[in-house]
Design a protein around this motif. Structure first.
Motif, mmCIF file in Angstrom:
data_model
loop_
_atom_site.group_PDB
_atom_site.id
_atom_site.type_symbol
_atom_site.label_atom_id
_atom_site.label_comp_id
_atom_site.label_asym_id
_atom_site.label_seq_id
_atom_site.Cartn_x
_atom_site.Cartn_y
_atom_site.Cartn_z
ATOM 1 N N ALA A 72 0.836 -1.201 0.000
ATOM 2 C CA ALA A 72 0.000 0.000 0.000
ATOM 3 C C ALA A 72 0.874 1.255 0.000
ATOM 4 C CB ALA A 72 -0.918 0.000 1.216
ATOM 5 N N ASP A 73 1.940 1.245 0.834
ATOM 6 C CA ASP A 73 2.855 2.387 0.871
ATOM 7 C C ASP A 73 3.525 2.604 -0.477
ATOM 8 O OD1 ASP A 73 2.211 2.734 3.498
ATOM 9 O OD2 ASP A 73 4.001 1.742 4.297
ATOM 10 N N GLU A 74 3.962 1.503 -1.111
ATOM 11 C CA GLU A 74 4.630 1.621 -2.404
ATOM 12 C C GLU A 74 3.664 2.117 -3.480
ATOM 13 O OE1 GLU A 74 6.491 -2.049 -3.378
ATOM 14 O OE2 GLU A 74 8.123 -1.809 -1.912
ATOM 15 N N LYS A 75 2.424 1.649 -3.425
ATOM 16 C CA LYS A 75 1.437 2.095 -4.406
ATOM 17 C C LYS A 75 1.190 3.591 -4.281
ATOM 18 C CE LYS A 75 -3.171 1.047 -6.239
ATOM 19 N NZ LYS A 75 -4.377 0.192 -6.093
ATOM 20 N N LEU A 76 1.067 4.064 -3.047
ATOM 21 C CA LEU A 76 0.895 5.503 -2.838
ATOM 22 C C LEU A 76 2.117 6.279 -3.308
ATOM 23 C CD1 LEU A 76 -0.773 5.616 0.707
ATOM 24 C CD2 LEU A 76 -1.863 6.030 -1.505
ATOM 25 N N SER A 77 3.315 5.707 -3.083
ATOM 26 C CA SER A 77 4.549 6.375 -3.522
ATOM 27 C C SER A 77 4.609 6.471 -5.038
ATOM 28 C CB SER A 77 5.777 5.622 -2.976
ATOM 29 O OG SER A 77 5.804 5.643 -1.566
ATOM 30 N N TRP A 78 4.217 5.399 -5.741
ATOM 31 C CA TRP A 78 4.183 5.449 -7.201
ATOM 32 C C TRP A 78 3.222 6.539 -7.677
ATOM 33 C CZ3 TRP A 78 7.659 3.734 -10.319
ATOM 34 C CH2 TRP A 78 8.387 2.589 -10.033
ATOM 35 N N GLU A 79 2.059 6.602 -7.042
ATOM 36 C CA GLU A 79 1.077 7.610 -7.436
ATOM 37 C C GLU A 79 1.615 9.025 -7.195
ATOM 38 O OE1 GLU A 79 -2.398 6.617 -5.238
ATOM 39 O OE2 GLU A 79 -2.899 4.871 -6.490
ATOM 40 N N ARG A 80 2.322 9.186 -6.069
ATOM 41 C CA ARG A 80 2.893 10.498 -5.762
ATOM 42 C C ARG A 80 3.970 10.880 -6.775
ATOM 43 N NH1 ARG A 80 7.213 12.260 -2.427
ATOM 44 N NH2 ARG A 80 7.718 10.102 -1.953
ATOM 45 N N LEU A 81 4.809 9.915 -7.161
ATOM 46 C CA LEU A 81 5.855 10.191 -8.153
ATOM 47 C C LEU A 81 5.262 10.466 -9.529
ATOM 48 C CD1 LEU A 81 8.556 7.534 -7.154
ATOM 49 C CD2 LEU A 81 8.590 9.992 -6.717
ATOM 50 N N GLU A 82 4.219 9.741 -9.887
ATOM 51 C CA GLU A 82 3.578 9.968 -11.181
ATOM 52 C C GLU A 82 2.980 11.369 -11.256
ATOM 53 O OE1 GLU A 82 0.901 6.712 -11.247
ATOM 54 O OE2 GLU A 82 2.364 5.278 -12.070
ATOM 55 N N VAL B 94 11.665 14.060 -10.974
ATOM 56 C CA VAL B 94 11.446 12.721 -11.530
ATOM 57 C C VAL B 94 11.708 12.774 -13.035
ATOM 58 C CG1 VAL B 94 9.822 10.833 -11.824
ATOM 59 C CG2 VAL B 94 9.709 12.256 -9.763
ATOM 60 N N LEU B 95 12.617 11.905 -13.505
ATOM 61 C CA LEU B 95 12.944 11.852 -14.929
ATOM 62 C C LEU B 95 12.223 10.710 -15.642
ATOM 63 C CD1 LEU B 95 16.817 12.484 -15.001
ATOM 64 C CD2 LEU B 95 14.956 14.146 -15.229
ATOM 65 N N ALA C 246 4.060 13.953 -9.464
ATOM 66 C CA ALA C 246 5.192 14.880 -9.503
ATOM 67 C C ALA C 246 5.782 14.963 -10.907
ATOM 68 C CB ALA C 246 6.267 14.439 -8.504
ATOM 69 N N LEU C 247 5.829 13.818 -11.620
ATOM 70 C CA LEU C 247 6.335 13.810 -12.991
ATOM 71 C C LEU C 247 5.401 14.586 -13.910
ATOM 72 C CD1 LEU C 247 8.301 12.794 -15.155
ATOM 73 C CD2 LEU C 247 6.953 10.681 -15.283
ATOM 74 N N ALA C 248 4.105 14.385 -13.762
ATOM 75 C CA ALA C 248 3.132 15.071 -14.611
ATOM 76 C C ALA C 248 3.153 16.578 -14.374
ATOM 77 C CB ALA C 248 1.734 14.509 -14.374
ATOM 78 N N ARG C 249 3.327 16.989 -13.120
ATOM 79 C CA ARG C 249 3.289 18.413 -12.773
ATOM 80 C C ARG C 249 4.670 19.050 -12.782
ATOM 81 N NH1 ARG C 249 -1.507 19.769 -9.995
ATOM 82 N NH2 ARG C 249 -0.427 21.371 -8.797
ATOM 83 N N GLN C 250 5.709 18.226 -13.052
ATOM 84 C CA GLN C 250 7.091 18.717 -13.068
ATOM 85 C C GLN C 250 7.446 19.414 -11.756
ATOM 86 O OE1 GLN C 250 9.594 18.415 -15.936
ATOM 87 N NE2 GLN C 250 8.137 16.722 -15.751
ATOM 88 N N GLU C 251 7.099 18.760 -10.648
ATOM 89 C CA GLU C 251 7.372 19.295 -9.329
ATOM 90 C C GLU C 251 8.461 18.465 -8.657
ATOM 91 O OE1 GLU C 251 2.933 21.053 -8.210
ATOM 92 O OE2 GLU C 251 3.623 19.144 -7.340
ATOM 93 N N PRO C 252 9.325 19.098 -7.850
ATOM 94 C CA PRO C 252 10.384 18.352 -7.170
ATOM 95 C C PRO C 252 9.846 17.550 -5.983
ATOM 96 C CG PRO C 252 10.475 20.658 -6.536
ATOM 97 C CD PRO C 252 9.416 20.544 -7.597
ATOM 98 N N VAL C 253 10.580 16.515 -5.613
ATOM 99 C CA VAL C 253 10.280 15.725 -4.422
ATOM 100 C C VAL C 253 11.543 15.671 -3.570
ATOM 101 C CG1 VAL C 253 8.530 14.328 -5.571
ATOM 102 C CG2 VAL C 253 10.905 13.550 -5.579
ATOM 103 N N GLU C 254 11.373 15.447 -2.285
ATOM 104 C CA GLU C 254 12.515 15.319 -1.388
ATOM 105 C C GLU C 254 12.767 13.842 -1.092
ATOM 106 O OE1 GLU C 254 12.109 17.638 2.113
ATOM 107 O OE2 GLU C 254 12.524 19.538 1.074
ATOM 108 N N ALA C 255 14.044 13.489 -1.022
ATOM 109 C CA ALA C 255 14.395 12.092 -0.764
ATOM 110 C C ALA C 255 15.738 12.029 -0.058
ATOM 111 C CB ALA C 255 14.447 11.295 -2.068
ATOM 112 N N LYS C 256 15.859 11.055 0.835
ATOM 113 C CA LYS C 256 17.110 10.844 1.557
ATOM 114 C C LYS C 256 17.987 9.865 0.798
ATOM 115 C CE LYS C 256 18.870 9.721 6.177
ATOM 116 N NZ LYS C 256 18.480 9.335 7.557
ATOM 117 N N VAL C 257 19.281 10.192 0.711
ATOM 118 C CA VAL C 257 20.234 9.323 0.011
ATOM 119 C C VAL C 257 20.541 8.112 0.889
ATOM 120 C CG1 VAL C 257 22.514 9.145 -1.027
ATOM 121 C CG2 VAL C 257 21.224 11.285 -1.208
#
Length: 526
Positions: A227-237, A293-294, A239-250
């Motif tokens: 469920a967490d991964e599905k929500l993450s995919w939706e959030r990234l999709e 997101v590229l 962000a890609l569509a809106r060309q918005e940045p996301v924050e992530a820890k290395v």
């Protein structure tokens, strides 16, 4: 005006629709995110169907639960009487008066065993009221069971449902999602990175994904990780569509780049880490980056991101802002970007300016590294701006105190001061009196007598004493003399010698007078 609309997961769909319609009539641009739980919608629809078939509906759940209260409201709107109870013993026999058909529904967080007790109690009360025959009892039991089964949500693998954690142990977690029995989240499906995520506790609200359903046995298996991964995919999709940045820890350095945590495992190629080449990627581990997101590929589990794109955009915005505001004569702040033999390049904010070595100090500077270091922040004055060629000339000495101000007071004519020979020319030698102040000792002022070359008298870096002959601050010139210092020293020596002779001198009169006095004494004795 743009408005986003979110709803509580247990909210009624018709209420949300009325809000959306009201906003649209007001010419508001609305973006809705459907946050109503699918299981909740199914349960509410089942209660509406149930209420239309019954004279009375008993909703099993807490009076404090918004979900339970909404189910009762829906039943009443269908023309049925509705009561809420959280235990079988709270049923009132008088409620059955005038009710030929009674339905039972349960709230999402109501344990299955309480619902069953209520159903059993309603059946007992109905028997006491009507005392039906065996056939009627059996038929009533079957109808009640059918109505109860109909009130349960229909779940299938892949469904996302909200639930409440009932218990947690080493084997996993039991979650009540409103099904006929609690669902099990195996320990391996609780979290993608267990050590980095908060532990689940009884009573926590969670969103889970259905992995398997055994309707006959009532066994339900769930996964919070999916469920967490599905929500993450939706959030990234999004962000890609809106060309918005996301924050992530290395997370770590790997071959060819970095892995980052974006709710799932993402990859940042080495070429996309900075605007320029990066030799050491290990220094980024543990840091949080702003990424664009590229590329996304759910089937291959591939998410490619870039910090470079974000930095390039920010740099371009800063560059445009700097060019639009910078003017000659301004004092601005900058950071030393690089050093060369002829000066330093200063980052003014997306734009580099040149600080020539001649503008580093009022004094003579051999190399910029004697004054500056890379990464140093400093204030500089803008000397020239050439927007056509994209060039900016800067000065550091112009923001420093001018050493020629009040120079005549510090170096009065006739005074003798110490200095250092900085350079030698055919016509004389230059002597630094203090940083930024140099005077000329003309070749004729180097020594008494003829001097063929200045090198015969002085050498670079030699410490000397010179006499101030003339001071011309407006021309930034000071005339000095080395020979007059020597002449003054010799004159002082002669004067000192003569002064000492004044105390020890004997006159001719004193000598002759003594001789004459001695002759008279001898004549008198004779």
């Amino acid at each position: 005006e743009r408005v986003g609309v979110l709803a509580q997961t247990t909210q009624r769909r018709d209420v949300v629709e009325r809000v959306l319609e009201h906003l649209r009539r007001a010419s508001v641009q609305v973006r809705e995110i459907d946050t109503i739980c699918s299981a909740t919608k199914a349960r509410q629809a089942a209660v509406c169907r149930l209420a239309r078939q019954c004279d009375m509906v008993v909703v099993v759940g807490s009076l404090e639960s918004a979900n339970t209260r909404r189910l009762a409201e829906l039943a009443r709107e269908q023309g049925s009487r509705a009561y809420i109870v959280d235990a079988a013993e709270k049923l009132d026999f008088l409620w059955l008066d005038g009710a030929n058909t009674v339905g039972v529904a349960a709230g999402a967080s109501t344990p299955d065993w309480i619902t069953k007790e209520v159903v059993g109690k309603v059946e007992e009360m109905e028997k006491d009221r009507q005392a039906p025959g065996d056939e009627q009892v059996q038929e009533g039991e079957q109808d009640s069971k059918a109505i109860y089964e109909e009130s349960l949500p229909v779940l299938k693998p892949g469904d996302m449902v909200a639930g409440r954690v009932v218990s947690v142990d080493e084997s996993g977690a039991l979650v009540d999602v409103g099904y006929k029995s609690e669902g099990l989240i195996p320990a391996g499906e609780l979290a993608r990175r267990p050590a980095h995520e908060p532990e689940l506790r009884a009573g926590d609200e969670v969103l889970v994904c259905v992995t398997s359903v055994d309707a006959q046995e009532g066994v339900l298996r769930l996964s919070k990780r999916r469920a967490d991964e599905k929500l993450s995919w939706e959030r990234l999709e999004e962000a890609l569509a809106r060309q918005e940045p996301v924050e992530a820890k290395v997370l770590q350095e790997v071959k060819g780049g970095l892995t980052v945590d974006v709710g799932l495992r993402g990859f940042v190629p080495a070429s996309q880490v900075e605007r320029g080449y990066v030799s050491d990627l290990a220094k980024y581990v543990g840091r949080t980056l702003r990424l664009r997101v590229l590329e996304l590929d759910r089937d291959r589990g591939r998410a490619v991101l870039s910090q470079r794109v974000v930095l390039e955009e920010e740099h371009e915005q800063l560059r445009n802002q700097t060019w639009s505001t910078i003017e000659e004569g301004q004092v601005v702040r900058g950071i030393v970007k690089s050093l060369t033999d002829f000066g330093a390049f200063i980052d003014l904010g997306g734009v580099d300016g040149l600080l020539h070595v001649s503008e580093l100090s009022w004094g003579r500077v051999k190399h910029p590294s004697d004054v500056l270091k890379e990464g140093q922040e400093l204030g500089v004055m803008v000397l020239r701006v050439d927007r056509d060629k994209g060039r900016i000339s800067l000065s550091l000495k112009q923001v420093l105190d001018d050493p020629w101000a009040n120079l005549a007071e510090r170096f009065p004519v006739g005074g003798v001061v110490k200095g250092r020979v900085t350079r030698i020319a055919p016509f004389g030698a230059f002597v630094e009196l203090e940083p930024g102040v140099e005077g000329l000792v003309h070749i004729s002022e180097l020594a008494d007598g003829r001097v063929g070359k200045p090198e015969e008298v002085v050498s670079p870096d030699q410490e000397v004493k010179v006499k101030i002959l003339r001071v011309r601050p407006s021309e930034r010139r000071i005339s000095l003399s080395l020979k007059e210092v020597e002449q003054d020293r010799e004159k002082a020596t002669v004067r000192g010698f003569l002064a000492n002779q004044e105390h020890d001198r004997v006159t001719i009169g004193e000598v002759i007078g003594g001789l004459l006095e001695g002759g008279r004494e001898r004549q008198n004795r004779q």
